[in-house]
Design a protein around this motif. Structure first.
Motif, PDB file in Angstrom:
ATOM      1  N   GLY A 343      -6.515   2.564  12.247  1.00 62.34           N
ATOM      2  CA  GLY A 343      -5.737   1.740  11.327  1.00 62.34           C
ATOM      3  C   GLY A 343      -5.694   2.349   9.951  1.00 62.34           C
ATOM      4  N   ARG A 344      -5.101   1.603   9.029  1.00 59.71           N
ATOM      5  CA  ARG A 344      -5.036   2.019   7.626  1.00 59.71           C
ATOM      6  C   ARG A 344      -5.080   0.753   6.778  1.00 59.71           C
ATOM      7  N   VAL A 345      -5.745   0.866   5.625  1.00 61.16           N
ATOM      8  CA  VAL A 345      -5.980  -0.317   4.805  1.00 61.16           C
ATOM      9  C   VAL A 345      -5.561  -0.065   3.363  1.00 61.16           C
ATOM     10  N   ASP A 346      -4.865  -1.039   2.804  1.00 57.61           N
ATOM     11  CA  ASP A 346      -4.490  -1.041   1.396  1.00 57.61           C
ATOM     12  C   ASP A 346      -5.504  -1.906   0.667  1.00 57.61           C
ATOM     13  N   MET A 347      -6.309  -1.308  -0.182  1.00 62.83           N
ATOM     14  CA  MET A 347      -7.336  -2.075  -0.895  1.00 62.83           C
ATOM     15  C   MET A 347      -7.600  -1.428  -2.250  1.00 62.83           C
ATOM     16  N   LYS A 348      -8.187  -2.208  -3.139  1.00 65.35           N
ATOM     17  CA  LYS A 348      -8.440  -1.732  -4.487  1.00 65.35           C
ATOM     18  C   LYS A 348      -9.656  -2.424  -5.060  1.00 65.35           C
ATOM     19  N   ALA A 349     -10.469  -1.661  -5.801  1.00 66.58           N
ATOM     20  CA  ALA A 349     -11.616  -2.226  -6.513  1.00 66.58           C
ATOM     21  C   ALA A 349     -11.144  -2.757  -7.866  1.00 66.58           C
ATOM     22  N   HIS A 350     -11.257  -4.069  -8.032  1.00 64.73           N
ATOM     23  CA  HIS A 350     -10.938  -4.703  -9.323  1.00 64.73           C
ATOM     24  C   HIS A 350     -12.262  -4.868 -10.075  1.00 64.73           C
ATOM     25  N   LEU A 356     -13.807  -6.047  -4.446  1.00 67.77           N
ATOM     26  CA  LEU A 356     -12.981  -5.131  -3.669  1.00 67.77           C
ATOM     27  C   LEU A 356     -11.995  -5.990  -2.898  1.00 67.77           C
ATOM     28  N   ARG A 357     -10.723  -5.867  -3.257  1.00 69.29           N
ATOM     29  CA  ARG A 357      -9.691  -6.740  -2.679  1.00 69.29           C
ATOM     30  C   ARG A 357      -8.950  -5.997  -1.579  1.00 69.29           C
ATOM     31  N   ILE A 358      -8.962  -6.571  -0.380  1.00 70.60           N
ATOM     32  CA  ILE A 358      -8.251  -6.019   0.762  1.00 70.60           C
ATOM     33  C   ILE A 358      -6.896  -6.712   0.822  1.00 70.60           C
ATOM     34  N   THR A 359      -5.849  -5.964   0.500  1.00 70.39           N
ATOM     35  CA  THR A 359      -4.505  -6.521   0.443  1.00 70.39           C
ATOM     36  C   THR A 359      -3.863  -6.571   1.819  1.00 70.39           C
ATOM     37  N   ALA A 360      -4.033  -5.492   2.587  1.00 70.72           N
ATOM     38  CA  ALA A 360      -3.377  -5.423   3.901  1.00 70.72           C
ATOM     39  C   ALA A 360      -4.075  -4.401   4.775  1.00 70.72           C
ATOM     40  N   LEU A 361      -4.122  -4.689   6.056  1.00 69.92           N
ATOM     41  CA  LEU A 361      -4.628  -3.741   7.048  1.00 69.92           C
ATOM     42  C   LEU A 361      -3.665  -3.722   8.221  1.00 69.92           C
ATOM     43  N   TRP A 362      -3.274  -2.517   8.635  1.00 66.80           N
ATOM     44  CA  TRP A 362      -2.384  -2.336   9.768  1.00 66.80           C
ATOM     45  C   TRP A 362      -3.129  -1.590  10.876  1.00 66.80           C
ATOM     46  N   PRO A 363      -3.456  -2.230  11.982  1.00 64.43           N
ATOM     47  CA  PRO A 363      -3.991  -1.460  13.109  1.00 64.43           C
ATOM     48  C   PRO A 363      -2.922  -0.495  13.621  1.00 64.43           C
ATOM     49  N   GLU A 364      -3.373   0.604  14.204  1.00 65.16           N
ATOM     50  CA  GLU A 364      -2.431   1.514  14.850  1.00 65.16           C
ATOM     51  C   GLU A 364      -1.922   0.882  16.142  1.00 65.16           C
ATOM     52  N   ARG A 365      -0.788   1.331  16.603  1.00 67.12           N
ATOM     53  CA  ARG A 365      -0.234   0.835  17.865  1.00 67.12           C
ATOM     54  C   ARG A 365      -1.229   1.086  18.995  1.00 67.12           C
ATOM     55  N   GLY A 366      -1.410   0.065  19.827  1.00 70.56           N
ATOM     56  CA  GLY A 366      -2.338   0.175  20.947  1.00 70.56           C
ATOM     57  C   GLY A 366      -3.772  -0.176  20.602  1.00 70.56           C
ATOM     58  N   ILE A 367      -4.044  -0.493  19.331  1.00 68.37           N
ATOM     59  CA  ILE A 367      -5.400  -0.860  18.903  1.00 68.37           C
ATOM     60  C   ILE A 367      -5.500  -2.374  18.781  1.00 68.37           C
ATOM     61  N   LEU A 384     -19.588   0.297   1.296  1.00 65.42           N
ATOM     62  CA  LEU A 384     -18.735   0.957   0.319  1.00 65.42           C
ATOM     63  C   LEU A 384     -18.811   0.327  -1.069  1.00 65.42           C
ATOM     64  N   LEU A 385     -19.244  -0.917  -1.162  1.00 65.97           N
ATOM     65  CA  LEU A 385     -19.215  -1.639  -2.435  1.00 65.97           C
ATOM     66  C   LEU A 385     -19.924  -0.913  -3.580  1.00 65.97           C
ATOM     67  N   PRO A 386     -21.147  -0.387  -3.380  1.00 63.12           N
ATOM     68  CA  PRO A 386     -21.788   0.301  -4.516  1.00 63.12           C
ATOM     69  C   PRO A 386     -20.998   1.511  -5.006  1.00 63.12           C
ATOM     70  N   LEU A 387     -20.386   2.261  -4.095  1.00 62.09           N
ATOM     71  CA  LEU A 387     -19.585   3.413  -4.505  1.00 62.09           C
ATOM     72  C   LEU A 387     -18.361   2.961  -5.283  1.00 62.09           C
ATOM     73  N   ALA A 388     -17.782   1.811  -4.893  1.00 56.94           N
ATOM     74  CA  ALA A 388     -16.601   1.282  -5.577  1.00 56.94           C
ATOM     75  C   ALA A 388     -16.943   0.635  -6.913  1.00 56.94           C
ATOM     76  N   GLY A 389     -18.223   0.358  -7.131  1.00 55.41           N
ATOM     77  CA  GLY A 389     -18.643  -0.223  -8.399  1.00 55.41           C
ATOM     78  C   GLY A 389     -18.422  -1.711  -8.512  1.00 55.41           C
ATOM     79  N   VAL A 390     -18.399  -2.414  -7.362  1.00 60.75           N
ATOM     80  CA  VAL A 390     -18.250  -3.877  -7.342  1.00 60.75           C
ATOM     81  C   VAL A 390     -19.269  -4.451  -6.365  1.00 60.75           C
ATOM     82  N   SER A 391     -19.355  -5.781  -6.328  1.00 53.83           N
ATOM     83  CA  SER A 391     -20.409  -6.365  -5.504  1.00 53.83           C
ATOM     84  C   SER A 391     -19.914  -7.337  -4.438  1.00 53.83           C
ATOM     85  N   ARG A 392     -18.597  -7.635  -4.380  1.00 54.06           N
ATOM     86  CA  ARG A 392     -18.149  -8.592  -3.375  1.00 54.06           C
ATOM     87  C   ARG A 392     -16.763  -8.222  -2.840  1.00 54.06           C
TER      88      ARG A 392
END
Length: 404
Positions: A343-350, A356-367, A384-392
């Motif tokens: 899959g692929r995920v659109d997300m950003k650390a605010h 860390l806000r997950i806006t959208a996730l698209w599984p690949e076809r057949g997944i 991943l949160l500590p690397l992104a510099g956020v806690s939730r």
């Protein structure tokens, strides 16, 4: 005589092993252990976009979750165990490889002089000696420290003032080296202050033939199998013609074999591989089930066409695509699980609101995105949160999308 065939599942396993994505993501991630990781990868691409973490940090984190950016900064700027130059893009590279950039620096010196004059439309060559003298007298500088009386363009990052262009040229051609970065701005210094004397001695630099041999051999070791074009593109400072000649000589000497590699769609493509490949136990070894978030610039994904062939994963980065025309999002992260891109995920650390806000996730076809895969995804996000510099974490409404 028909060529031997490497099936798609085995090809993916071999490819992931060589990109260090087939071992459990664990172990130390600083000092000598981090340097070995970078050496095994060959280089780590640098990128400034920091929606979650910068590309170089996420590349290393995906393989060693204990990794933190300070460890790379120390290796680079304090220990001088890495140098910065270009492969296909700006990258940090083990310092021991520095002599093999002699050919690249020579070729850049000849190639960029005229090209950059046409590109920037100014005579940066007239500033070379004054910039070099300033660095010699003052120590390391950034682009804002040179050419202070020159007008700054408002046309974008690619429009440089003459002294900035001179700095870049002196770096690319070898008189200067990058000593580190402030934020993401390069600090340039005299090469003799950054690179050990034994490594920069031009009388001991590999010649063209030795460089071509090293580039192709080391690229093949890190790819597992490759076309001549892919070997040339790995370090990006030899030509496809030079790589083809190397492949022909190695094949004639019995040190290289041409096989057919099966793509995800069942089609076949010839590639070169070292003899004895069929007995490699990694061809039948399943990677761990753990889900990993990859950088769009991960070495395993940098060649988009190869990723599409091997994994059936059609990916492009859309940072330069107008928002209304994007298929997915500004900066979308591929998701690897076992030997599949799932899959692929659109997300950003605010960082201003600590999430860390997950806006959208698209599984690949057949997944199928069931409870088990969701749990694996959330576990990886927590790591991943500590690397992104956020806690939730925060999931937007309607974040789980249908495959496109």
């Amino acid at each position: 005589m028909s060529r031997a065939r490497l099936g798609n599942a085995a090809a993916r396993r071999l490819f992931l092993v060589r990109h260090l994505l087939s071992d459990p993501p664990q172990g130390p991630a600083k000092g000598a252990a981090l340097l070995k990781l970078i050496r095994d990868l060959g280089f780590v691409q640098l990128d400034s976009i920091n929606t979650v973490a910068r590309a170089h940090d996420l590349i290393l984190f995906a393989r060693r979750p204990r990794y933190r950016p300070d460890a790379l900064k120390r290796l680079y700027e304090k220990d001088h165990a890495l140098f910065e130059h270009w492969t296909h893009d700006a990258a940090v590279i083990p310092m021991e490889f520095y002599p093999y950039w002699h050919l690249r620096r020579e070729r850049d010196a000849a190639k960029l002089l005229g090209r950059w004059k046409d590109w920037q439309r100014h005579d940066f060559e007239a500033q070379l000696q004054s910039v070099l003298a300033q660095v010699r007298a003052e120590g390391s500088v950034t682009s804002s420290d040179v050419g202070r009386d020159e007008p700054r363009s408002s046309g974008g990052w690619w429009q440089w003032h003459p002294s900035k262009t001179a700095l870049e040229y002196l770096w690319r051609s070898g008189a200067l080296a990058v000593a580190g970065r402030e934020g993401f701005r390069k600090r340039y210094d005299l090469t003799e202050r950054v690179v050990p004397a034994a490594l920069r001695d031009p009388t001991h630099a590999p010649d063209t033939e030795q460089t071509i041999n090293w580039c192709c051999d080391q690229a093949l070791a890190r790819l597992g199998f490759a076309t001549a074009g892919e070997l040339a593109a790995f370090w990006a400072h030899i030509s496809p013609t030079e790589a083809r000649s190397w492949c022909a000589a190695e094949q004639s000497a019995g040190r290289l074999e041409e096989i057919d590699v099966e793509a995800a769609d069942g089609s076949l493509r010839p590639a070169f591989i070292r003899p004895g490949w069929a007995d490699d136990p990694v061809l039948t070894r399943d990677p761990p089930k753990r889900l990993r978030v990859l950088s769009p610039f991960d070495p395993a994904l940098r060649d988009r066409k190869r990723a599409a062939r091997l994994f059936g994963f059609d990916y492009r980065i859309e940072v330069f695509v107008p928002e209304a025309q994007r298929t997915y999002g500004y900066y979308v992260f591929p998701l690897l699980q076992s030997d599949r891109l799932v899959g692929r995920v659109d997300m950003k650390a605010h960082r201003d609101i600590d999430e860390l806000r997950i806006t959208a996730l698209w599984p690949e076809r057949g997944i199928r995105w069931g409870k088990g895969r969701q749990a694996a995804f959330e576990a990886e996000l927590q790591r991943l949160l500590p690397l992104a510099g956020v806690s939730r974490l925060c999931f937007a409404d309607g974040w789980l999308r249908a495959p496109l």
